[in-house]
Design a protein around this motif. Structure first.
Motif: not given
Length: 116
Positions: A28-32, A96-100
């Motif tokens: 559920g995390f978003e890497p960038e 970025t975690s699912p909680g932002g």
């Protein structure tokens, strides 16, 4: 966050992996990853979980975050000066975690040797 960072060159792809202890789960995390000419400069290339037109991609698998930048995307970066010199820039990678909550993984220099 404590992890092992590994860089590989697989078929001229720039691959940067961050391997965390097995107890970490990045589901559920978003890497960038952002690539720019210098710190604070305009971003030239962004790699995230949406594949670029040239196939570059950021992926999360359990406890590992991997950024893969294709040769075509690397070649899209400006030429060095002089043209025969490697292009020198910087990259910054975060997740970025699912909680932002945004956590910096790394920021460092990047040198791209082009086939000029």
């Amino acid at each position: 966050m404590s992890c092992e960072a590994v860089t590989a060159n697989k078929k001229n792809h720039f691959v940067r992996s961050y391997i965390f202890p097995a107890s970490y789960d990045f589901t559920g995390f978003e890497p960038e990853m952002r690539i720019a000419a210098s710190e604070g400069a305009s971003v030239l290339l962004t790699i995230n979980s949406t594949e670029t037109a040239n196939g570059s991609l950021a992926q999360v698998t359990d406890n590992t975050i991997t950024f893969t930048v294709t040769p075509t995307d690397l070649q899209s970066l400006p030429n060095g000066s002089p043209v025969s010199a490697p292009w020198e820039g910087r990259f910054e990678a975060d997740v970025t975690s699912p909680g932002g909550i945004v956590s910096l993984l790394e920021k460092r220099a990047l040198s791209v040797e082009k086939g000029v």
